[in-house]
Design a protein around this motif. Sequence first.
Motif, PDB file in Angstrom:
ATOM      1  N   LEU A 203      -6.423  16.035  -1.596  1.00 23.80           N
ATOM      2  CA  LEU A 203      -5.043  15.545  -1.467  1.00 23.80           C
ATOM      3  C   LEU A 203      -4.204  16.502  -0.630  1.00 23.80           C
ATOM      4  N   LEU A 204      -4.345  17.790  -0.874  1.00 21.73           N
ATOM      5  CA  LEU A 204      -3.577  18.769  -0.101  1.00 21.73           C
ATOM      6  C   LEU A 204      -3.981  18.748   1.366  1.00 21.73           C
ATOM      7  N   ALA A 205      -5.271  18.563   1.626  1.00 21.63           N
ATOM      8  CA  ALA A 205      -5.756  18.566   3.003  1.00 21.63           C
ATOM      9  C   ALA A 205      -5.311  17.332   3.785  1.00 21.63           C
ATOM     10  N   SER A 206      -5.069  16.232   3.085  1.00 25.06           N
ATOM     11  CA  SER A 206      -4.696  14.979   3.758  1.00 25.06           C
ATOM     12  C   SER A 206      -3.264  14.564   3.423  1.00 25.06           C
ATOM     13  N   GLN A 207      -2.465  15.535   3.046  1.00 24.22           N
ATOM     14  CA  GLN A 207      -1.087  15.280   2.612  1.00 24.22           C
ATOM     15  C   GLN A 207      -0.279  14.479   3.634  1.00 24.22           C
ATOM     16  N   ASP A 208      -0.465  14.809   4.925  1.00 25.36           N
ATOM     17  CA  ASP A 208       0.321  14.139   5.954  1.00 25.36           C
ATOM     18  C   ASP A 208      -0.019  12.661   6.055  1.00 25.36           C
TER      19      ASP A 208
ATOM     20  N   ASN B  27       5.166   4.260   7.278  1.00 29.96           N
ATOM     21  CA  ASN B  27       4.783   2.930   6.802  1.00 29.96           C
ATOM     22  C   ASN B  27       3.563   2.972   5.885  1.00 29.96           C
ATOM     23  N   VAL B  28       3.506   4.027   5.063  1.00 32.36           N
ATOM     24  CA  VAL B  28       2.387   4.215   4.144  1.00 32.36           C
ATOM     25  C   VAL B  28       2.881   4.056   2.716  1.00 32.36           C
ATOM     26  N   ASP B  29       2.091   3.407   1.898  1.00 29.55           N
ATOM     27  CA  ASP B  29       2.374   3.295   0.472  1.00 29.55           C
ATOM     28  C   ASP B  29       1.595   4.411  -0.237  1.00 29.55           C
TER      29      ASP B  29
ATOM     30  N   GLN C 165      -2.489   4.623  -1.231  1.00 30.43           N
ATOM     31  CA  GLN C 165      -3.354   5.661  -0.678  1.00 30.43           C
ATOM     32  C   GLN C 165      -4.009   6.473  -1.795  1.00 30.43           C
ATOM     33  N   LEU C 166      -3.242   6.797  -2.823  1.00 33.61           N
ATOM     34  CA  LEU C 166      -3.791   7.535  -3.960  1.00 33.61           C
ATOM     35  C   LEU C 166      -4.903   6.739  -4.641  1.00 33.61           C
ATOM     36  N   GLN C 167      -4.685   5.437  -4.781  1.00 34.23           N
ATOM     37  CA  GLN C 167      -5.687   4.609  -5.435  1.00 34.23           C
ATOM     38  C   GLN C 167      -6.996   4.614  -4.641  1.00 34.23           C
ATOM     39  N   GLN C 168      -6.889   4.553  -3.322  1.00 36.60           N
ATOM     40  CA  GLN C 168      -8.094   4.574  -2.491  1.00 36.60           C
ATOM     41  C   GLN C 168      -8.835   5.906  -2.641  1.00 36.60           C
ATOM     42  N   MET C 169      -8.088   7.013  -2.655  1.00 39.38           N
ATOM     43  CA  MET C 169      -8.719   8.329  -2.782  1.00 39.38           C
ATOM     44  C   MET C 169      -9.305   8.522  -4.178  1.00 39.38           C
ATOM     45  N   ALA C 170      -8.616   7.999  -5.185  1.00 36.71           N
ATOM     46  CA  ALA C 170      -9.142   8.084  -6.547  1.00 36.71           C
ATOM     47  C   ALA C 170     -10.432   7.274  -6.669  1.00 36.71           C
ATOM     48  N   ALA C 171     -10.492   6.133  -5.995  1.00 37.92           N
ATOM     49  CA  ALA C 171     -11.711   5.316  -6.020  1.00 37.92           C
ATOM     50  C   ALA C 171     -12.881   6.085  -5.412  1.00 37.92           C
TER      51      ALA C 171
END
Length: 208
Positions: A118-123, A130-132, A136-142
Amino acid sequence: MPTVRRRSLLGAALTLGAAPALLLPHAARAQQADPRMAERALGRPDAKLAVQEWFSLTCTHCARFAAETFPDVKAKLIDTGRIRYVFKDFPLDQVALTAAMVARALPTDRYEPFVLALLASQDRWAFGQNVDPQAQLQQMAALAGMPKATFDATIADDSLRKEILAEQDRGQNQYKVDSTPTFVFGAASHSGEMDYDTFLKQVTAAGA
């Protein structure tokens, strides 16, 4: 300069009517202990020094420390048994709070890789146009193995949210944390990101 947190999210929650259970003595709350709030740490339990990092997943200074300094800290101080490194939540905003909830709901061995990702892809997930952030968190958690139903239940879990806010409040009260990252080296604290040499000096000064 470190990112200064202007207002306690716990204070905001209480203003909005958060449950008074947050104000119970720690021993009383321990009876309702949530395993998701168990210590998240790296290193040997018997290391001479425990170093705490109070961080926010939307703090750019925390992200830079994670990218530029933490790899050396892990290789030279954590993996060698010199220090135990403890992650402490200090979310600067609601997006960071949601991310912290998701991270804590993952199995313990997936916590650190997820936080560093998460820290590495914070931007991208936190600050992209235009990002939700939640999507995005849900995709990374998956990708970390969390089913969508678990994700949805986690971000709706008010008790977990309050526990993280209560931990944040303890950081303010006990260690005077008011910015991220803040590092606690035994009895001493240091606010702001550091290079490895500065971090090492703090560890040595603390007796490790």
